[in-house]
Design an enzyme around this catalytic site. Sequence first.
Site, PDB file in Angstrom:
ATOM      1  N   HIS A  36       0.769  -1.278   0.047  1.00 26.74           N
ATOM      2  CA  HIS A  36       0.084  -0.005   0.009  1.00 26.74           C
ATOM      3  C   HIS A  36       0.927   1.126  -0.058  1.00 26.74           C
ATOM      4  O   HIS A  36       1.943   1.296   0.886  1.00 26.74           O
ATOM      5  CB  HIS A  36      -0.754   0.094   1.257  1.00 26.74           C
TER       6      HIS A  36
ATOM      7  N   SER B   1      -8.381   4.436   8.436  1.00 27.02           N
ATOM      8  CA  SER B   1      -8.661   4.424   7.191  1.00 27.02           C
ATOM      9  C   SER B   1      -8.078   3.399   6.151  1.00 27.02           C
ATOM     10  O   SER B   1      -8.479   2.510   5.534  1.00 27.02           O
ATOM     11  CB  SER B   1      -8.948   5.734   6.516  1.00 27.02           C
TER      12      SER B   1
ATOM     13  N   ARG C 299     -14.986  13.415   6.356  1.00 21.72           N
ATOM     14  CA  ARG C 299     -13.728  13.999   6.624  1.00 21.72           C
ATOM     15  C   ARG C 299     -13.071  15.103   5.788  1.00 21.72           C
ATOM     16  O   ARG C 299     -12.700  16.234   5.965  1.00 21.72           O
ATOM     17  CB  ARG C 299     -12.615  13.008   7.072  1.00 21.72           C
TER      18      ARG C 299
ATOM     19  N   ASP D  49     -15.613   3.317   5.270  1.00 19.26           N
ATOM     20  CA  ASP D  49     -14.378   4.303   5.218  1.00 19.26           C
ATOM     21  C   ASP D  49     -14.864   5.314   4.010  1.00 19.26           C
ATOM     22  O   ASP D  49     -14.469   6.601   3.937  1.00 19.26           O
ATOM     23  CB  ASP D  49     -13.158   3.357   4.709  1.00 19.26           C
TER      24      ASP D  49
HETATM   25  N1  URA Z   1      -5.604   7.319   2.478  1.00 20.29           N
HETATM   26  C1  URA Z   1      -6.643   6.798   2.856  1.00 20.29           C
HETATM   27  O1  URA Z   1      -6.974   5.915   2.360  1.00 20.29           O
HETATM   28  N2  URA Z   1      -7.266   7.311   3.956  1.00 20.29           N
HETATM   29  C2  URA Z   1      -6.877   8.375   4.736  1.00 20.29           C
HETATM   30  O2  URA Z   1      -7.519   9.116   5.651  1.00 20.29           O
HETATM   31  C3  URA Z   1      -5.578   9.074   4.188  1.00 20.29           C
HETATM   32  C4  URA Z   1      -5.239   8.576   3.012  1.00 20.29           C
END
Ligand code: URA
Length: 418
Positions: A80, A181, A166, A159
């Site tokens: 990731h 997240s 957010r 999410d």
């Molecule tokens: N990447 C994500 O997947 N979530 C976040 O909150 C910030 C970056």
Amino acid sequence: MRHCIERKRDGHALSATDWDGIIDGFMEGRIDEAQTAALFMACVWRGMTFEEAHALTDAMVRSGETVTFDRSKGIIVDKHSSGGVADIVSLVAVPLAAACGARVAKLSGRALGHTGGTIDKLEAVPGFNAALSLDTFLRQVESIGCAIAAQTQALVPADKRIYNLRDRTGTVPAMGLIAASIVSKKIACGAHAIVYDVKTGPASFTPAPDQARELARWLVEISKGFGRKAIAFVSDMHQPLGRTVGTGIEMVEARDILRSRQGAEPERSRGVQLILKIVAALLDASEIADGEERAAQALADGTGYAKLVEMVEAQGASRGALEGMELDDKPLTVKASHAGYVHSIDVVHLGNVGRRLSQHDKLGGLFVNAQIGDFVEAGQPLARVYGRDKEHVRNLEASFKIGADPVEPPPLIYDVVN
Ligand code: URA
């Protein structure tokens, strides 16, 4: 909920039961957006404990479906990136690691802000299908060793809604919220080991290296709390990582890194250097020794490219479609107006320009010739602009600050956290 908001406002930690109730209530509509945003703003100001972030991650994972890989059949790894400009790592590292014997399962998001998404880049290959069912995704990883597919709506639905809230309420930058997240999506994807690449620099969520180190620590700790192996690189985002900035154009670069055997060159680009480190970490997590040498070998002997072709074909596109992606042959060249050393590059601006160019043209975008620390002569190319919109980006030279004194390029890797 009001009691939770007040406790968080006053600096107290919430319990796992609180976080469960908050996520359930938000998803079921019993807790409204105003209350949830107020709680998140309190998290921004007061911070969160690891335990809270773990509990929030767990509650978010349970908001949707999860993937399970049978550990007895071997280790599944995932990778990731926290997102950056010209981040071609996944496009190259996933097939390369699979060519070296790892089994890599990557469910990916789409673009966020000025950073491109791996799925958007892969979908630039005509016919490529990123919308795999979880079942097809699992079977592909079992049969060819890798798959990159789009996250389905069923995976961590909390999410998507929370990130949207957010984003609208200025509550993205809270370490615990960012970590929950990111990690919730990784845990739901089922890999046994995760390699994180946390970017630091202006084009990242964590501009200062210490912030990025902290996020790296959160990601690793929370992942380990779920019984996963985890390692995090803190890598540079003061300039584009790869040479190209856009969407499809980055896919072309990734293809060419694997196809033209750049790994065999003694002078490896920054992008390739980071890719080799990340593949080595994926192999190490898969209990495959001598990762960096194996990765360099798979880059040099074409087996990495063969695996990319296999993956693309398994997901509906053809070798011809991948190899037929050609950039426009009349790019506009942005030249240095005077000689000197490249002191800085406005990477956010380049990211935005690259995305805009690729919105109008599938293979539109930038090729960046100069890097921080390079000496350029007056008239030397700094960047090439591809796509129909190129006349609008003539002022790109201002994105490259050129000075008389030599400067050191920023480090490529600031830290490795495990
Ligand atoms: N990447 C994500 O997947 N979530 C976040 O909150 C910030 C970056």
